[in-house]
Design a protein around this motif. Structure first.
Motif, short mmCIF file in Angstrom:
data_model
loop_
_atom_site.label_atom_id
_atom_site.label_comp_id
_atom_site.label_asym_id
_atom_site.label_seq_id
_atom_site.Cartn_x
_atom_site.Cartn_y
_atom_site.Cartn_z
N LYS A 163 0.85 -1.18 0.00
CA LYS A 163 0.00 0.00 0.00
C LYS A 163 0.89 1.24 0.00
O LYS A 163 2.11 1.16 0.22
N TYR A 164 0.26 2.40 -0.23
CA TYR A 164 0.98 3.66 -0.27
C TYR A 164 0.57 4.54 0.91
O TYR A 164 -0.49 4.35 1.51
N ALA A 165 1.41 5.52 1.21
CA ALA A 165 1.02 6.55 2.16
C ALA A 165 -0.25 7.23 1.67
O ALA A 165 -0.41 7.49 0.49
N GLY A 166 -1.16 7.48 2.60
CA GLY A 166 -2.46 8.02 2.26
C GLY A 166 -3.53 6.95 2.12
O GLY A 166 -4.71 7.27 1.98
N GLN A 167 -3.13 5.68 2.18
CA GLN A 167 -4.08 4.58 2.09
C GLN A 167 -4.18 3.87 3.43
O GLN A 167 -3.30 3.98 4.29
N LYS A 168 -5.26 3.11 3.59
CA LYS A 168 -5.44 2.35 4.82
C LYS A 168 -4.70 1.02 4.74
O LYS A 168 -4.63 0.39 3.68
N GLY A 169 -4.17 0.62 5.86
CA GLY A 169 -3.53 -0.69 5.97
C GLY A 169 -4.06 -1.41 7.18
O GLY A 169 -4.55 -0.81 8.13
N THR A 170 -3.97 -2.74 7.14
CA THR A 170 -4.42 -3.56 8.27
C THR A 170 -3.24 -3.88 9.16
O THR A 170 -2.19 -4.35 8.69
N PHE A 171 -3.40 -3.61 10.45
CA PHE A 171 -2.38 -3.89 11.45
C PHE A 171 -2.98 -4.83 12.50
O PHE A 171 -4.09 -4.57 13.00
N VAL A 172 -2.27 -5.89 12.80
CA VAL A 172 -2.73 -6.90 13.77
C VAL A 172 -1.87 -6.80 15.02
O VAL A 172 -0.64 -6.91 14.96
N ILE A 173 -2.54 -6.57 16.15
CA ILE A 173 -1.86 -6.48 17.44
C ILE A 173 -2.25 -7.71 18.26
O ILE A 173 -3.45 -7.93 18.52
N ARG A 174 -1.27 -8.50 18.65
CA ARG A 174 -1.53 -9.70 19.44
C ARG A 174 -1.03 -9.45 20.86
O ARG A 174 0.13 -9.10 21.06
N THR A 175 -1.94 -9.60 21.82
CA THR A 175 -1.62 -9.31 23.21
C THR A 175 -1.64 -10.57 24.06
O THR A 175 -2.25 -11.58 23.68
N ALA B 96 -11.51 -12.24 22.22
CA ALA B 96 -11.31 -13.30 23.21
C ALA B 96 -9.93 -13.94 23.09
O ALA B 96 -9.39 -14.45 24.08
N ASP B 97 -9.36 -13.91 21.89
CA ASP B 97 -8.03 -14.49 21.70
C ASP B 97 -6.91 -13.49 21.93
O ASP B 97 -5.74 -13.78 21.67
N GLY B 98 -7.25 -12.29 22.41
CA GLY B 98 -6.24 -11.27 22.70
C GLY B 98 -5.79 -10.48 21.48
O GLY B 98 -4.81 -9.73 21.57
N THR B 99 -6.49 -10.60 20.36
CA THR B 99 -6.07 -9.96 19.12
C THR B 99 -6.90 -8.71 18.83
O THR B 99 -8.10 -8.69 19.04
#
Length: 538
Positions: A163-175, A213-216
């Motif tokens: 993707k480019y700057a100015g676009q949305k991206g998906t970020f996954v945070i696992r806790t 529930a899985d911490g994600t």
């Protein structure tokens, strides 16, 4: 759990049990003087209702002093006892006394074990007398910090972004919240996130989300900055412990960026700019189905470093000497001589210092020819009671401004505001525009401009066309009488304190109105009819 240890304090047996711990009173006072348990306090959080078998107890986090136990007593002081419910031992792990002030007594309990659960109660003291014990209260201890890791396939840490700057991206945070040895963890409460800057706050802050529930936590975030970026993450558990993570990645610039007048964050859609309740600046797409902002600029980025709420923010058009093709921002507080300019090279994130829009020293007449500036032309922006971004006047992308100064309208156009190269033109001389709210809808599909105005006294909406003449110049003659060209009624200041336009929101080629109601709902219109309530603003 019922604790008999230290409850029966009369007699030799009790004296033997308590030897070396507490002085033992010689008599007991009546049961109706038993303390009223106020609860357990930890780090400013105070629980008054964890003194039964059904209420979740307070979770105490990392602190050297330990939690604070509080009780309301009618006597001179109180005695406290604490038991470890994880081990089930009958002997207390803590006993202590405290004097009462304003009928309240409290003690701090140090040295408790990570992951263990505890119960406590108190006795009222008066001289050598002791009351019956209070009800049991409960709390647990968790001093182990939670953890978080971040990943993204759109903007991987390896630098091979899709993707480019100015676009949305998906970020996954696992806790995760690791359980201490021999005990239990309190559990992850929330994740806070932000590009480059998090600020302060807890799980009730706008940039906080509860994991599944899985911490994600899965976030779709617009990456505003071209180049290197850092996604900052904080993870908090139910005991108040804090874990942190930082995810660094590179966002390449878009070789074919969208180009839409009214667009601030570079997604190709014009934006409505409004402050939220905390003073942050929200970018809401003009065709949005609700009030969820596509981007938010933190309050600390405002000129006064506290809030955007007191500033007029105008935008429509950009200078040709920068990319991306997104609106520059003009930021002004009425009465101030300084007009802030944001050269929008960062998709509206306002990550760099604001510059100034220089007031022109040159003027033109009604034909566009150079002329001496009128006597009432101000040398700075302090006379500008209102300021709207009118739109490009020459068919390009260069922004222009219409200001309301001393009851008259002025056009500022034809050059770069960063250097004062634009020129001023006085559009009206009647001095009667002071009772109107200005709205700049931008060009229609044919490129014709207009100025809309709301009569604050009557709620009438006026639409003044500013068409192009055959020679390409603009015809401002309709602005001579602000009371002309009524197109709608009912837009009172009581019903709609704020009116604006961000261009064509419904795709019919004609500009549309939007409004904010008295209870802070965002309403969009088709033209200036067919209202659609998008819901409450944040």
């Amino acid at each position: 759990m019922t604790h008999t240890y230290l409850r029966r304090l009369g007699g030799v047996a009790a004296a033997t049990v308590a030897a070396g711990l507490l002085a033992v009173p010689t008599a007991a006072v009546a049961d109706d003087t038993a303390p009223e348990v106020l609860g357990t306090e930890q780090g400013g959080e105070y629980r008054t209702n964890a003194c039964d078998a059904t209420t979740a107890p307070l979770r105490s986090g990392r602190t050297a002093a330990g939690p604070t136990l509080k009780a309301k007593v009618t006597g001179a002081g109180a005695r406290f006892g604490v038991w470890d419910e994880t081990t089930g031992a009958q002997a207390p792990v803590y006993t202590g006394e405290a004097q009462a002030y304003a009928q309240q007594a409290s003690v701090k309990v140090p040295g408790l074990l990570d992951g263990h659960s505890y119960a406590w109660h108190a006795w009222a003291l008066q001289g050598t007398q002791v009351s019956a014990p209070s009800a049991d209260c409960h709390f647990s201890v968790d001093t182990t910090s939670p953890t978080a890791t971040v990943s993204s396939t759109d903007f991987p840490a390896s630098g091979k972004a899709t993707k480019y700057a100015g676009q949305k991206g998906t970020f996954v945070i696992r806790t995760a919240d690791p359980a201490p040895a021999g005990g239990t963890a309190s559990g992850v409460a929330c994740v806070r996130y932000g590009f480059d800057y998090l600020g302060v706050g807890g799980c009730d802050s706008p940039n906080a989300v509860k994991p599944g529930a899985d911490g994600t936590v899965t976030l779709d975030l617009k990456v505003l900055n071209w180049g290197s970026n850092d996604l900052k993450v904080q993870v908090l558990d139910d005991a108040g412990n804090l874990g942190q993570a930082s995810y660094s990645f590179y966002a390449p610039s878009n070789p074919n960026p969208p180009s839409t007048l009214g667009d601030v964050d570079g997604d190709g859609t014009a934006d409505i700019l409004l402050p939220d309740a905390q003073g942050n600046l929200q970018y809401i797409g003009v065709n949005s189905a609700d009030t969820t902002p596509g981007s938010t600029v933190r309050a600390v980025a405002a000129p006064d470093r506290t809030s955007w709420a007191s500033y007029q923010v105008a935008h429509r058009g950009w200078s040709n000497d920068h990319a991306p093709s997104a609106d520059d921002l003009f930021i002004h507080k009425p009465g101030q001589g300084y007009l802030y300019l944001h050269r929008n090279v960062d998709y509206g994130s306002i990550g760099q210092a604001l510059t100034g829009a220089v007031r022109s020293t040159e003027c033109v007449d009604d034909t566009g020819a150079d002329a001496a500036c009128p006597a009432d032309f101000a040398k700075d922006w302090s006379k500008a009671d209102q300021l709207v971004a009118f739109g490009p006047v020459d068919g390009g992308t260069e922004p222009s401004l219409v200001t309301l100064e001393g009851g008259n309208l002025w056009l500022h156009a034809g050059g770069d505001f960063a250097y004062g190269w634009q020129k001023a033109r006085k559009l009206t001389t009647s001095g009667v525009w002071g009772g109107y709210d200005l709205i700049a809808p931008g060009p229609d599909a044919a490129g014709n401009l207009a100025l809309w105005a709301r009569d604050r006294a009557t709620g009438e909406l006026h639409a003044h066309p500013v068409p192009k003449r055959a020679d390409g110049t603009l015809d401002f003659s309709s602005l001579a009488d602000p009371a002309a060209n009524v197109v709608a009624t009912g837009f009172t200041t009581d019903a709609y304190p704020t009116l604006g336009s961000s261009g064509d929101g419904d795709g019919d080629g004609k500009p549309d109105l939007w409004a904010v109601t008295a209870d802070r709902h965002l309403v969009t219109f088709g033209g200036w009819s067919a209202p659609k309530d998008l819901g409450a603003l944040r």
